[in-house]
Design a protein around this motif. Structure first.
Motif, PDB file in Angstrom:
ATOM      1  N   THR B  73       0.825  -1.196   0.000  1.00 36.38           N
ATOM      2  CA  THR B  73       0.000   0.000   0.000  1.00 36.38           C
ATOM      3  C   THR B  73       0.863   1.250   0.000  1.00 36.38           C
ATOM      4  N   VAL B  74       0.644   2.102  -0.977  1.00 36.70           N
ATOM      5  CA  VAL B  74       1.355   3.375  -1.027  1.00 36.70           C
ATOM      6  C   VAL B  74       0.473   4.415  -0.354  1.00 36.70           C
ATOM      7  N   THR B  75       0.943   4.986   0.730  1.00 37.67           N
ATOM      8  CA  THR B  75       0.159   6.023   1.394  1.00 37.67           C
ATOM      9  C   THR B  75       0.667   7.394   0.960  1.00 37.67           C
ATOM     10  N   ASP B  76      -0.153   8.389   1.199  1.00 38.91           N
ATOM     11  CA  ASP B  76       0.228   9.739   0.788  1.00 38.91           C
ATOM     12  C   ASP B  76       1.498  10.196   1.499  1.00 38.91           C
ATOM     13  N   LYS B  77       1.695   9.701   2.709  1.00 35.16           N
ATOM     14  CA  LYS B  77       2.896  10.080   3.447  1.00 35.16           C
ATOM     15  C   LYS B  77       4.144   9.465   2.826  1.00 35.16           C
ATOM     16  N   MET B  78       3.969   8.348   2.124  1.00 30.51           N
ATOM     17  CA  MET B  78       5.099   7.628   1.562  1.00 30.51           C
ATOM     18  C   MET B  78       5.502   8.154   0.190  1.00 30.51           C
ATOM     19  N   VAL B  79       4.584   8.896  -0.461  1.00 29.64           N
ATOM     20  CA  VAL B  79       4.805   9.302  -1.851  1.00 29.64           C
ATOM     21  C   VAL B  79       6.138  10.028  -2.065  1.00 29.64           C
ATOM     22  N   PRO B  80       6.515  11.027  -1.244  1.00 29.86           N
ATOM     23  CA  PRO B  80       7.786  11.717  -1.509  1.00 29.86           C
ATOM     24  C   PRO B  80       8.982  10.773  -1.513  1.00 29.86           C
ATOM     25  N   SER B  81       8.961   9.771  -0.632  1.00 31.11           N
ATOM     26  CA  SER B  81      10.087   8.837  -0.583  1.00 31.11           C
ATOM     27  C   SER B  81      10.168   8.026  -1.860  1.00 31.11           C
ATOM     28  N   ILE B  82       9.012   7.607  -2.377  1.00 32.02           N
ATOM     29  CA  ILE B  82       9.016   6.786  -3.587  1.00 32.02           C
ATOM     30  C   ILE B  82       9.487   7.617  -4.772  1.00 32.02           C
ATOM     31  N   LEU B  83       9.056   8.866  -4.801  1.00 33.87           N
ATOM     32  CA  LEU B  83       9.464   9.751  -5.888  1.00 33.87           C
ATOM     33  C   LEU B  83      10.977   9.939  -5.870  1.00 33.87           C
ATOM     34  N   ARG B  84      11.516  10.144  -4.683  1.00 34.46           N
ATOM     35  CA  ARG B  84      12.956  10.343  -4.576  1.00 34.46           C
ATOM     36  C   ARG B  84      13.705   9.071  -4.959  1.00 34.46           C
ATOM     37  N   LEU B  85      13.167   7.935  -4.546  1.00 33.13           N
ATOM     38  CA  LEU B  85      13.768   6.654  -4.906  1.00 33.13           C
ATOM     39  C   LEU B  85      13.842   6.513  -6.424  1.00 33.13           C
ATOM     40  N   TYR B  86      12.743   6.865  -7.091  1.00 37.40           N
ATOM     41  CA  TYR B  86      12.702   6.701  -8.545  1.00 37.40           C
ATOM     42  C   TYR B  86      13.697   7.646  -9.205  1.00 37.40           C
ATOM     43  N   GLN B  87      13.789   8.870  -8.674  1.00 36.40           N
ATOM     44  CA  GLN B  87      14.705   9.829  -9.282  1.00 36.40           C
ATOM     45  C   GLN B  87      16.155   9.428  -9.078  1.00 36.40           C
ATOM     46  N   GLN B  88      16.424   8.672  -8.021  1.00 34.65           N
ATOM     47  CA  GLN B  88      17.806   8.276  -7.757  1.00 34.65           C
ATOM     48  C   GLN B  88      18.261   7.124  -8.631  1.00 34.65           C
ATOM     49  N   MET B  89      17.331   6.368  -9.194  1.00 35.03           N
ATOM     50  CA  MET B  89      17.726   5.207  -9.985  1.00 35.03           C
ATOM     51  C   MET B  89      18.286   5.655 -11.323  1.00 35.03           C
ATOM     52  N   PRO B  90      19.356   4.997 -11.790  1.00 33.84           N
ATOM     53  CA  PRO B  90      19.928   5.369 -13.083  1.00 33.84           C
ATOM     54  C   PRO B  90      19.090   4.821 -14.233  1.00 33.84           C
ATOM     55  N   ASP B  91      19.092   5.528 -15.349  1.00 34.59           N
ATOM     56  CA  ASP B  91      18.408   5.035 -16.554  1.00 34.59           C
ATOM     57  C   ASP B  91      19.214   3.913 -17.163  1.00 34.59           C
ATOM     58  N   PRO B  92      18.643   2.961 -17.861  1.00 29.72           N
ATOM     59  CA  PRO B  92      17.221   2.697 -17.985  1.00 29.72           C
ATOM     60  C   PRO B  92      16.681   2.010 -16.726  1.00 29.72           C
ATOM     61  N   LYS B  93      15.499   2.428 -16.279  1.00 34.37           N
ATOM     62  CA  LYS B  93      14.958   1.889 -15.037  1.00 34.37           C
ATOM     63  C   LYS B  93      13.554   1.351 -15.272  1.00 34.37           C
ATOM     64  N   TYR B  94      13.206   0.360 -14.504  1.00 35.37           N
ATOM     65  CA  TYR B  94      11.913  -0.314 -14.683  1.00 35.37           C
ATOM     66  C   TYR B  94      11.200  -0.394 -13.337  1.00 35.37           C
ATOM     67  N   VAL B  95       9.888  -0.415 -13.404  1.00 37.76           N
ATOM     68  CA  VAL B  95       9.087  -0.465 -12.189  1.00 37.76           C
ATOM     69  C   VAL B  95       8.065  -1.586 -12.327  1.00 37.76           C
ATOM     70  N   ILE B  96       7.981  -2.433 -11.314  1.00 42.12           N
ATOM     71  CA  ILE B  96       6.897  -3.403 -11.236  1.00 42.12           C
ATOM     72  C   ILE B  96       6.014  -2.978 -10.077  1.00 42.12           C
ATOM     73  N   SER B  97       4.729  -2.844 -10.357  1.00 42.27           N
ATOM     74  CA  SER B  97       3.791  -2.536  -9.291  1.00 42.27           C
ATOM     75  C   SER B  97       3.151  -3.845  -8.869  1.00 42.27           C
ATOM     76  N   MET B  98       3.370  -4.223  -7.618  1.00 42.25           N
ATOM     77  CA  MET B  98       2.936  -5.541  -7.167  1.00 42.25           C
ATOM     78  C   MET B  98       1.743  -5.397  -6.231  1.00 42.25           C
ATOM     79  N   GLY B  99       0.673  -6.054  -6.566  1.00 46.81           N
ATOM     80  CA  GLY B  99      -0.483  -6.092  -5.676  1.00 46.81           C
ATOM     81  C   GLY B  99      -1.510  -5.025  -5.977  1.00 46.81           C
ATOM     82  N   SER B 100      -2.724  -5.298  -5.540  1.00 44.75           N
ATOM     83  CA  SER B 100      -3.837  -4.395  -5.851  1.00 44.75           C
ATOM     84  C   SER B 100      -3.622  -2.996  -5.294  1.00 44.75           C
ATOM     85  N   CYS B 101      -3.037  -2.896  -4.102  1.00 50.14           N
ATOM     86  CA  CYS B 101      -2.881  -1.574  -3.489  1.00 50.14           C
ATOM     87  C   CYS B 101      -2.007  -0.680  -4.338  1.00 50.14           C
TER      88      CYS B 101
END
Lengths: 392, 166
Positions: B73-101
């Protein structure tokens, strides 16, 4: 198993505080530093954030910051019908999901004044213990991995599968069974399940024996967990600790034995394990013994399973009469209770969830004061919380 | 701009590069809720064992990762951390979204504190449905991602073009 005596412990604590004072005051004057752990850290079972102010290698002050997993259960329960709420509350403590349903269903049954038939109660208790095993086996592997031993977690995942298979065979879900109904259970046991489960329990007992040698007998594990994070019983009680955390401090209190809910624990012969030390090692030890005890409980329950229906007479559309009820059970993490206020509707008017981890984590600011940085991980791991259970 | 980034690499070379990338995915695990345990089973359990697919778990930091699995479950409080995580990853980068949440909010579709889908903040390559998905489902998601990597034009990731898979 050699227990450290009370006076010896007191002496150790005294020496430790003296040494800490000397280090803080005389030896070195270091600048404070703030260490941020989390919000996502493999060692926190989810998304706990910990902000620790350090003086050199020692923690001056630590504050857990929660809410990263807050999903608003209590509010959502107000717009779900009673059978829908069980789907939701499965996901509070995601490792032992079935155990979450039981207290809610028991509280609703109290309000409706129905009682599940004996067979349903026995199967309920057996599944409750299976989910306890599924929960705690992972803790046993996980705490070891946090202290630097990688192998136990692979073993935990390996042997946990046997239990998950059994839960899945009955309920259809590995993790979230949603199997409990007001007045009984959804289905009866499938054919051949009892024998398969007994074999699985054999394997779990082997697993416990293996861990007793591999982890508890390990010198490094002992050195890193003995005497670390000592919770005196009175402090633990005042912070509202429950479950294995308080039993590891020597308080003989278990809701399975001391509670008065309609479960079959009084029909079987079992024992509550306690440990006098109250340190991280004791918490691990108590949980390991409880896992083994749970396998014995399941075996006995399956031996004496009464016949009969699995569902009491309940109307098709469940309307719970107006009133208030509280039911609490001894979940894998500690005392979990639901306080339901009903106004006679299809949905609860208010549900208050008392979850174990929330109280268990509240002791961390007290417990982490003055410890060394590596011990933070030991203490957090041994307190064993699940973030869904804290934030809800 | 290198040869690959300019898009002028010959096709056999591209295929070879893709083959190499496909079987050496460093997977960063962003375990949030129930799905994290099933992801743990994929990584840690000998029964599922993700490494046989050429996926290596536990990179030391998102800066060394090719793939992040958002599980839970991604909560609104967690969003900034996920955004920063994604920005830190080098290209090319891939994302798997796991689970209904992570896909759409799941059982918390009407909750006040849950972000209804991680794809609102970062682009997602593969969605794995289920609540939680079985470990086999995540393995299939990884296989699908590997197919996608095999068939893509590596230059597109640098150019920022919308990705087309044959």
């Amino acid at each position: 198993m050699t227990a450290v005596g009370a006076d010896q412990r007191q002496q150790m604590a005294y020496v430790a505080t003296q040494a800490a004072d000397a280090r803080l005051n005389v030896e070195v004057e270091t600048e404070g530093m703030t260490l941020n752990i989390g919000p996502q850290h493999p060692a926190t079972h989810g998304t706990l954030r910990l902000v620790a102010r350090l003086d050199g290698e020692q923690v001056v002050e630590a504050e857990p910051i929660m809410g990263y997993m807050h999903r608003g259960y209590e509010k959502l329960a107000e717009v779900r019908t009673y059978p829908q709420v069980t789907t939701l509350i499965n996901r509070i403590d995601w490792l032992g999901s079935f155990a979450n349903e039981v207290p809610f269903i028991l509280a609703a049954e109290k309000l409706m004044e129905v009682e599940a038939p004996p067979r349903a109660q026995w199967i309920r208790t057996a599944l409750f213990e299976l989910s306890r095993i599924a929960n705690i086996t992972l803790f046993l592997g996980d705490m070891a991995v946090q202290l630097g031993a990688l192998t136990p977690v692979f073993m935990a995942f390996r042997d946990r599968e046997f239990v998950l298979n059994q839960i899945e065979a009955v309920t259809g879900g590995r993790f979230h069974p949603n199997f409990d109904r007001i007045g009984g259970l959804k289905d009866d046991l499938p054919q051949g399940w009892i024998n398969d489960t007994k074999q699985a329990m054999e394997k779990i007992r082997d697993f416990c024996d293996e861990f007793e040698e591999l982890v508890l007998g390990n010198e490094i594990f002992e050195a890193r967990s003995r005497g670390i994070g000592i919770v005196p019983p009175e402090v633990g009680l005042s912070y509202g600790l429950s479950g294995a955390n308080i039993r590891a401090s020597g308080v003989d209190w278990d809701l399975r034995r001391d509670g008065h809910e309609a479960l079959a624990y009084d029909q079987v012969d079992w024992k509550v394990w306690t440990h006098p030390d109250g340190d991280s090692f004791a918490r691990y030890w108590v949980r390991l013994q409880e896992t083994r005890e749970a396998t014995h409980i399941v075996d006995q329950l399956l031996d004496g399973l009464p016949s009969g229906p699995i569902m009491a007479k309940v109307p098709r559309i469940i309307k719970v009469p107006a009133g208030e009820a509280y039911a609490a059970t001894e979940n894998p993490l500690g005392e979990m209770g639901y306080y339901i206020v009903s106004k006679g509707d299809l949905v609860p008017f208010r549900v208050k969830i008392r979850s174990a981890s929330f109280s268990n984590i509240s002791i961390t600011p007290w417990l982490l004061k003055g410890v060394y940085v590596p011990d933070i991980i030991t203490i957090l791991a041994s307190l064993y919380f699940i973030l869904g259970d804290i934030d809800r | 701009m290198g040869l690959v980034a300019s898009g002028k690499a010959p096709k056999p070379l591209t295929k070879l590069l893709n083959l190499g990338r496909k079987y050496s995915i460093w997977m960063y695990q962003w375990g949030l809720a129930c799905c994290a345990i099933e992801m743990g089973a994929v990584i840690g359990s000998p029964r599922y064992d993700v490494m046989r697919l050429g996926v290596i778990p536990f990179p030391a930091s998102p800066r060394q990762a090719d793939l992040v699995v958002i599980s839970g479950t991604v909560t609104d409080k967690m969003v900034p951390s996920i955004l920063r995580l994604y920005q830190q990853m080098p290209d090319p980068k891939y994302v798997i979204s796991m689970g209904s949440c992570a896909n759409c909010g799941g059982p918390y579709w009407d909750s006040y504190s849950v972000t209804k889908g991680v794809d609102q903040i970062i682009p997602v390559d593969v969605y794995v449905p289920g609540c939680p998905p079985r470990p086999e489902a995540l393995l299939e998601g990884i296989v699908l991602l590997q197919e996608r990597i095999m068939n893509e034009d590596p230059a597109a990731r640098w150019r920022g073009d919308p990705i087309v898979v044959d």
